[in-house]
Design an enzyme around this catalytic site. Sequence first.
Site, PDB file in Angstrom:
ATOM      1  N   TYR A  71       0.852  -1.202   0.000  1.00  0.00           N
ATOM      2  CA  TYR A  71       0.000   0.000   0.000  1.00  0.00           C
ATOM      3  C   TYR A  71       0.883   1.246   0.000  1.00  0.00           C
ATOM      4  O   TYR A  71       0.653   2.181  -0.752  1.00  0.00           O
ATOM      5  CB  TYR A  71      -0.908   0.008   1.236  1.00  0.00           C
ATOM      6  CG  TYR A  71      -1.879   1.169   1.198  1.00  0.00           C
ATOM      7  CD1 TYR A  71      -3.102   1.051   0.544  1.00  0.00           C
ATOM      8  CD2 TYR A  71      -1.563   2.396   1.791  1.00  0.00           C
ATOM      9  CE1 TYR A  71      -3.976   2.109   0.475  1.00  0.00           C
ATOM     10  CE2 TYR A  71      -2.437   3.461   1.721  1.00  0.00           C
ATOM     11  CZ  TYR A  71      -3.646   3.322   1.066  1.00  0.00           C
ATOM     12  OH  TYR A  71      -4.501   4.377   0.997  1.00  0.00           O
TER      13      TYR A  71
ATOM     14  N   PHE B 269      -7.865  19.584 -25.068  1.00  0.00           N
ATOM     15  CA  PHE B 269      -8.335  18.210 -25.165  1.00  0.00           C
ATOM     16  C   PHE B 269      -9.617  18.145 -24.323  1.00  0.00           C
ATOM     17  O   PHE B 269      -9.764  18.905 -23.364  1.00  0.00           O
ATOM     18  CB  PHE B 269      -7.275  17.214 -24.672  1.00  0.00           C
ATOM     19  CG  PHE B 269      -7.773  15.801 -24.772  1.00  0.00           C
ATOM     20  CD1 PHE B 269      -8.036  15.247 -26.016  1.00  0.00           C
ATOM     21  CD2 PHE B 269      -8.044  15.045 -23.646  1.00  0.00           C
ATOM     22  CE1 PHE B 269      -8.553  13.967 -26.127  1.00  0.00           C
ATOM     23  CE2 PHE B 269      -8.556  13.765 -23.748  1.00  0.00           C
ATOM     24  CZ  PHE B 269      -8.812  13.219 -24.990  1.00  0.00           C
ATOM     25  N   THR B 270     -10.514  17.235 -24.679  1.00  0.00           N
ATOM     26  CA  THR B 270     -11.850  17.222 -24.049  1.00  0.00           C
ATOM     27  C   THR B 270     -11.780  17.261 -22.515  1.00  0.00           C
ATOM     28  O   THR B 270     -12.384  18.126 -21.883  1.00  0.00           O
ATOM     29  CB  THR B 270     -12.633  15.956 -24.486  1.00  0.00           C
ATOM     30  OG1 THR B 270     -11.796  14.810 -24.269  1.00  0.00           O
ATOM     31  CG2 THR B 270     -13.006  16.028 -25.960  1.00  0.00           C
TER      32      THR B 270
ATOM     33  N   ASP C  94       1.538  18.518 -21.659  1.00  0.00           N
ATOM     34  CA  ASP C  94       0.774  17.278 -21.694  1.00  0.00           C
ATOM     35  C   ASP C  94       1.542  16.341 -22.624  1.00  0.00           C
ATOM     36  O   ASP C  94       1.563  16.523 -23.847  1.00  0.00           O
ATOM     37  CB  ASP C  94      -0.646  17.525 -22.213  1.00  0.00           C
ATOM     38  CG  ASP C  94      -1.476  16.239 -22.309  1.00  0.00           C
ATOM     39  OD1 ASP C  94      -0.883  15.148 -22.273  1.00  0.00           O
ATOM     40  OD2 ASP C  94      -2.708  16.337 -22.432  1.00  0.00           O
TER      41      ASP C  94
ATOM     42  N   LYS D  24      -1.179   5.951 -23.004  1.00  0.00           N
ATOM     43  CA  LYS D  24      -0.561   6.253 -24.301  1.00  0.00           C
ATOM     44  C   LYS D  24       0.959   6.234 -24.120  1.00  0.00           C
ATOM     45  O   LYS D  24       1.628   5.359 -24.616  1.00  0.00           O
ATOM     46  CB  LYS D  24      -1.038   7.621 -24.799  1.00  0.00           C
ATOM     47  CG  LYS D  24      -2.523   7.651 -25.148  1.00  0.00           C
ATOM     48  CD  LYS D  24      -2.974   9.047 -25.517  1.00  0.00           C
ATOM     49  CE  LYS D  24      -4.461   9.121 -25.751  1.00  0.00           C
ATOM     50  NZ  LYS D  24      -4.854   9.084 -27.161  1.00  0.00           N
TER      51      LYS D  24
ATOM     52  N   ARG E  18     -14.465  13.079 -33.848  1.00  0.00           N
ATOM     53  CA  ARG E  18     -13.781  14.202 -33.212  1.00  0.00           C
ATOM     54  C   ARG E  18     -14.270  15.459 -33.917  1.00  0.00           C
ATOM     55  O   ARG E  18     -13.669  15.945 -34.858  1.00  0.00           O
ATOM     56  CB  ARG E  18     -12.258  14.062 -33.332  1.00  0.00           C
ATOM     57  CG  ARG E  18     -11.669  12.855 -32.640  1.00  0.00           C
ATOM     58  CD  ARG E  18     -11.361  13.000 -31.168  1.00  0.00           C
ATOM     59  NE  ARG E  18     -12.468  12.990 -30.243  1.00  0.00           N
ATOM     60  CZ  ARG E  18     -12.323  12.783 -28.930  1.00  0.00           C
ATOM     61  NH1 ARG E  18     -11.158  12.543 -28.399  1.00  0.00           N
ATOM     62  NH2 ARG E  18     -13.367  12.804 -28.127  1.00  0.00           N
TER      63      ARG E  18
ATOM     64  N   PHE F  89     -20.188  12.879 -25.832  1.00  0.00           N
ATOM     65  CA  PHE F  89     -19.787  11.895 -26.842  1.00  0.00           C
ATOM     66  C   PHE F  89     -19.578  10.500 -26.253  1.00  0.00           C
ATOM     67  O   PHE F  89     -19.668   9.504 -26.944  1.00  0.00           O
ATOM     68  CB  PHE F  89     -18.511  12.348 -27.575  1.00  0.00           C
ATOM     69  CG  PHE F  89     -17.326  12.532 -26.675  1.00  0.00           C
ATOM     70  CD1 PHE F  89     -17.118  13.719 -26.008  1.00  0.00           C
ATOM     71  CD2 PHE F  89     -16.416  11.498 -26.487  1.00  0.00           C
ATOM     72  CE1 PHE F  89     -16.031  13.890 -25.167  1.00  0.00           C
ATOM     73  CE2 PHE F  89     -15.311  11.654 -25.658  1.00  0.00           C
ATOM     74  CZ  PHE F  89     -15.124  12.860 -24.985  1.00  0.00           C
TER      75      PHE F  89
HETATM   76  N1  F0G Z   1      -4.265  14.336 -22.881  1.00  0.00           N
HETATM   77  C1  F0G Z   1      -4.269  13.879 -24.140  1.00  0.00           C
HETATM   78  C2  F0G Z   1      -3.478  14.588 -25.174  1.00  0.00           C
HETATM   79  C3  F0G Z   1      -5.009  12.740 -24.454  1.00  0.00           C
HETATM   80  O1  F0G Z   1      -4.990  12.292 -25.714  1.00  0.00           O
HETATM   81  C4  F0G Z   1      -5.743  12.074 -23.448  1.00  0.00           C
HETATM   82  C5  F0G Z   1      -6.558  10.916 -23.752  1.00  0.00           C
HETATM   83  C6  F0G Z   1      -5.695  12.587 -22.148  1.00  0.00           C
HETATM   84  C7  F0G Z   1      -4.945  13.712 -21.899  1.00  0.00           C
HETATM   85  C8  F0G Z   1      -6.452  11.940 -21.037  1.00  0.00           C
HETATM   86  O2  F0G Z   1      -5.834  10.758 -20.684  1.00  0.00           O
HETATM   87  O3  F0G Z   1      -7.518   8.975 -21.221  1.00  0.00           O
HETATM   88  O4  F0G Z   1      -5.627   8.535 -19.636  1.00  0.00           O
HETATM   89  O5  F0G Z   1      -7.490  10.001 -18.986  1.00  0.00           O
HETATM   90  N2  F0G Z   1      -6.941  10.595 -24.905  1.00  0.00           N
HETATM   91  C9  F0G Z   1      -7.708   9.393 -25.234  1.00  0.00           C
HETATM   92  C10 F0G Z   1      -8.056   9.356 -26.693  1.00  0.00           C
HETATM   93  C11 F0G Z   1      -8.893   9.171 -24.377  1.00  0.00           C
HETATM   94  O6  F0G Z   1      -8.720   8.391 -27.096  1.00  0.00           O
HETATM   95  O7  F0G Z   1      -7.664  10.214 -27.445  1.00  0.00           O
HETATM   96  P1  F0G Z   1      -6.658   9.495 -20.105  1.00  0.00           P
END
Ligand code: F0G
Length: 482
Positions: free
Chosen positions: A80, A132-133, A223, A266, A389, A455
């Site tokens: 832990y 990013f979303t 990022d 990623k 997208r 989405f």
């Molecule tokens: N920043 C970038 C540039 C991303 O592409 C993503 C995720 C995140 C942050 C968030 O990371 O998913 O680990 O919480 N992109 C995915 C995609 C979801 O399908 O493009 P996460």
Amino acid sequence: MPVIKFYKHDPIPMEMHKVKIVQQLHLLPARERLEKMKKAGYNTFQLHNGDIFMDMLTDSGVNAMSDNMQAAMLRADDAYAGSETFYRMNDKLTDIFGMKYLLPTHQGRACENILAEHFVKPGNCIIMNYHFTTSKAHITRLGGHVEELVKDEGLIAQSTLPFKGNIDLDKIEKCIEKEGADNIPYMRLEAGTNLIGGQPLSYENMKAATEITRKHGILNLLDASLLQDNLYFIKTREESMKDKSIREITRMIADLFDIIYFSARKFGFARGGGILVREEQMFHDMEDLIPMYEGYLTYGGMSVKEMEAMIEGFEESMDMDVISQGPQFIQYCVDQLDAYGVPMITPGGGLGAHVDASQVVGHIPQEEYPAGALTAALYICGGIRGMERGTLSEERNPDGSERLASMELLRLAFPRRVFTLSQTEYVIDRVKWLYDHRELIGGLRFTHEPKTLRFFTGLLEPVSDWPEKLLEAYIAEFGEDQ
Ligand code: F0G
């Protein structure tokens, strides 16, 4: 550089690995796919993976692991508090990025939550090359707003410019003047801009941009979720960097930033995330948030097995043979479709190949989600799951009107080391067919519309019986069993 020479064949992208474990795929007949699509509310997120032939939704958490990554999982140290795995991860990241302090999180958006909670106050402005979303959602949730200062050329779909993710330096100066530096807690640069076609930034642009913000006392955040692709592009497209190793380029980039965060779904080819902090005091100021939202400070919600795998994955991301494969397959796919006349985002970027839905199905108004419709159509016509997208991925304006996206894209992600060239050829072929039958595709409308990140879980229906007509044309071409 893995460009293998052929004797009697034009060069093609080459897999620099061999397959050791496989997952069997099934191609449902098209009629069944239409039924699955209806059930999924014309939202590819809602499909079951078993009903998909080629899953190109994302490269997040679905990259293939190497033998070394799998082997490393066996030595995971379960504790832990104080897991040795955590210290190995911290050491590896410090070795690569030169930053000492690591806050572990369960994935990338969790980093964004922690950073927003710590830095963003109501009324604050966050500068970005592009949002990013999830990064935007956490900022707006806390009353902040985002200024997207990508150069205008970044939003031109077809181009030969090598770095369409570059931020506009004049726009940064103007934004700081307008907002006041005190109102801007940080600038976030996103390597490999996700929402505008995985387009990279140059090292030179990152350097110039961070110099401006630093002069005004604004923190610099990177990022790095899509950094591996961006590293490949810097090495292959930025003249002054071509003789530097990936490791050297990575360190040069890291040195420009105060904080680097990443989704290890990623970057690192596993599942997790982390925030690297340069200054000790800043690290301590944020660390309480980790046990509160994520898990104890030495696992942050991650499985230690995944942490061991990503330590290997970070190291593999420094290998040009490994990081070349994604961008090379993507460029191949983009080139083939572009040559056929399909409007693509060019040049090819990282993450995936992006079809410009605003041109392919320009007859569908943005309020009827052209990119969403094209994405649904490609699943029906090929069993290929891409991701919308575009406007569907935006949130409505406060007055309820649609916020129309600056780009309408069908993204075909290439998870790393997953698909072969013949599978890529299949995708290219089906997109060509769909392009030739594009007038059969119609719009979509919501039947269930969530307020945020709609989405993911929204459900839609076609505005007419276009899916049935498209299906009949497809079956006339390929038969009932395809
Ligand atoms: N920043 C970038 C540039 C991303 O592409 C993503 C995720 C995140 C942050 C968030 O990371 O998913 O680990 O919480 N992109 C995915 C995609 C979801 O399908 O493009 P996460």
